[in-house]
Design a protein around this motif. Structure first.
Motif, PDB file in Angstrom:
ATOM      1  N   LEU A   1      -6.593  -9.717   2.458  1.00  0.00           N
ATOM      2  CA  LEU A   1      -6.067  -8.824   1.419  1.00  0.00           C
ATOM      3  C   LEU A   1      -5.739  -7.445   1.970  1.00  0.00           C
ATOM      4  O   LEU A   1      -4.789  -6.801   1.523  1.00  0.00           O
TER       5      LEU A   1
ATOM      6  N   SER B   1      -3.737  -4.432   0.180  1.00  0.00           N
ATOM      7  CA  SER B   1      -2.800  -4.903  -0.844  1.00  0.00           C
ATOM      8  C   SER B   1      -3.076  -4.287  -2.205  1.00  0.00           C
ATOM      9  O   SER B   1      -2.253  -4.393  -3.115  1.00  0.00           O
ATOM     10  N   ASP B   2      -4.249  -3.639  -2.369  1.00  0.00           N
ATOM     11  CA  ASP B   2      -4.561  -3.004  -3.645  1.00  0.00           C
ATOM     12  C   ASP B   2      -3.784  -1.689  -3.838  1.00  0.00           C
ATOM     13  O   ASP B   2      -3.835  -1.093  -4.915  1.00  0.00           O
TER      14      ASP B   2
ATOM     15  N   PRO C   1      -0.105  -1.271  -3.235  1.00  0.00           N
ATOM     16  CA  PRO C   1       1.203  -1.800  -2.814  1.00  0.00           C
ATOM     17  C   PRO C   1       2.251  -0.725  -2.544  1.00  0.00           C
ATOM     18  O   PRO C   1       3.124  -0.913  -1.687  1.00  0.00           O
TER      19      PRO C   1
ATOM     20  N   GLN D   1       2.216   0.603   1.286  1.00  0.00           N
ATOM     21  CA  GLN D   1       2.273  -0.333   2.415  1.00  0.00           C
ATOM     22  C   GLN D   1       3.097   0.218   3.574  1.00  0.00           C
ATOM     23  O   GLN D   1       2.673   0.181   4.734  1.00  0.00           O
TER      24      GLN D   1
ATOM     25  N   ASP E   1       0.592  -7.654   8.858  1.00  0.00           N
ATOM     26  CA  ASP E   1       0.343  -7.891   7.434  1.00  0.00           C
ATOM     27  C   ASP E   1       1.017  -6.837   6.560  1.00  0.00           C
ATOM     28  O   ASP E   1       1.549  -7.149   5.495  1.00  0.00           O
TER      29      ASP E   1
ATOM     30  N   GLN F   1       3.998  -8.703   4.919  1.00  0.00           N
ATOM     31  CA  GLN F   1       3.316  -9.149   3.698  1.00  0.00           C
ATOM     32  C   GLN F   1       2.931 -10.630   3.783  1.00  0.00           C
ATOM     33  O   GLN F   1       2.816 -11.311   2.762  1.00  0.00           O
TER      34      GLN F   1
ATOM     35  N   ARG G   1      -0.046 -12.680   4.772  1.00  0.00           N
ATOM     36  CA  ARG G   1      -1.449 -12.386   5.044  1.00  0.00           C
ATOM     37  C   ARG G   1      -2.278 -13.619   5.388  1.00  0.00           C
ATOM     38  O   ARG G   1      -3.505 -13.535   5.457  1.00  0.00           O
TER      39      ARG G   1
END
Length: 339
Positions: A43, A46-47, A49, A52, A112, A116, A118
């Motif tokens: 993850l 990813s919290d 977004p 990134q 990652d 994206q 993962r």
């Protein structure tokens, strides 16, 4: 996304693959009352977004700084005649180690963040964890060897050339690089021999021990006890040895009659102490605090300290606080520019 990222193996004679209600494919076993995962999803960050691309740029710049800074230290400790002493021999080893250490986690993190994608297989996850643990143990041992070198240089200066000869330095470096290999082969094997079921979402940016163990559905008591034992041998004992060395160094330095001599002795040790404090401090908090106090956000923050932040600051700390390294670096850069 989760459905496509979660692949599961079907072993001959053990079960069949079926889709769960949450869209994750699992293997149903006729002999076991659990499902088996064969891939994780990292993850990472990813919290957030919207950040990134920004994080990708920041971590890429940090990685380049680490590679360039540590490579320069390796080069100047090899080519400059004034740096051909044990202190800089270990510093060269340490800089090479830092390049290897960050290369275990950062390239995967950058991939990652950029793609994206993962997914990480069990084999890739186990391999990453193994090299991360081995190189982390090597860093603990090399920092201990560097502290011993400073102890001998300051507390036994007349015997320093005899004690810290090239043969002993080579043996110490070789021991640092190889001591953790057999232990962590077995340790990594035990961790990935556990049954993993349910969610395959690893709430971390690399395959670290606490994050992986949260997904295990078997009894992890033995593994947790092994973590404390290995941490005691690899982290706590080296840290106490470093602490003991510096207690003796401080007591010796305080007895020096010259204030200039005291200042010079402390300056050669201060950079090493800063690195030790950051690396061991974050490592001890991560692996030796109670399991109940673990949180994914805290673990990720602490991991950033010893996997990315410390390696980035090491070249700056050792260069800016060491006049010999600064002089050698300026000579090398001027010579290189002149070419």
């Amino acid at each position: 996304m989760v459905a496509s990222a979660c692949n599961l193996s079907t072993r001959e004679g053990e079960g069949t693959e079926y889709p769960g209600g949450d869209g994750i494919y699992r293997t149903k076993s006729s002999t076991r009352n659990h499902t088996t995962l064969v891939e994780f999803i990292l993850l990472g960050f990813s919290d957030v977004p919207n950040l990134q691309r920004l994080l990708f740029g920041v971590f890429l710049i940090i990685y380049i700084i680490i590679l360039i800074g540590n490579s320069l230290i390796i080069i100047i400790t090899k080519v400059d005649p004034s740096l051909q002493i044990p202190m800089y021999f270990f510093l060269g080893n340490f800089s090479f180690l830092e390049i290897c250490y960050v290369s275990v986690t950062v390239p995967r993190l950058l991939q990652d963040l950029y793609r994206q994608d993962r997914n990480i297989s069990f084999l890739a996850c186990a391999t990453q964890m193994y090299f991360f643990l081995v190189l982390g143990a090597t860093e603990c041992f090399i920092l201990t060897a560097m502290a011993y070198d400073r102890y001998v240089a300051i507390c036994n200066p007349l015997l320093y050339p005899l004690i810290m000869n090239s043969s002993l330095c080579t043996q110490l470096a070789a021991s640092c690089w190889t001591s953790g290999v057999p232990v962590h082969i077995g340790f990594t094997y035990f961790i990935f021999s556990l049954p993993f079921c349910g969610s395959n979402q690893l709430n971390h940016f690399f395959c670290d021990i606490p994050a992986v163990l949260t997904l295990a559905c078997g009894d992890t008591f033995i593994i947790e006890m092994l973590i404390y034992v290995i941490a005691l041998l690899v982290v706590t004992i080296p840290f106490l040895m470093i602490l003991g060395s510096y207690v003796k160094i401080v007591l010796t330095v305080l007895k020096l009659p010259s204030a200039i001599g005291r200042a010079k002795s402390f300056s050669t040790c201060s950079s090493h102490l800063m690195v030790v404090a950051i690396f061991f401090g974050s490592g001890i908090i991560t692996y030796l605090r109670p399991k109940s106090s673990h949180s994914a956000r805290t673990d990720k923050f602490l991991s950033l300290l010893y996997t990315i932040v410390t390696p980035m600051f090491n070249p700056l700390i050792y260069c800016l606080r060491n006049k010999d390294v600064m002089v050698a670096l300026k000579k090398f850069l001027l010579k290189w520019i002149a070419l």
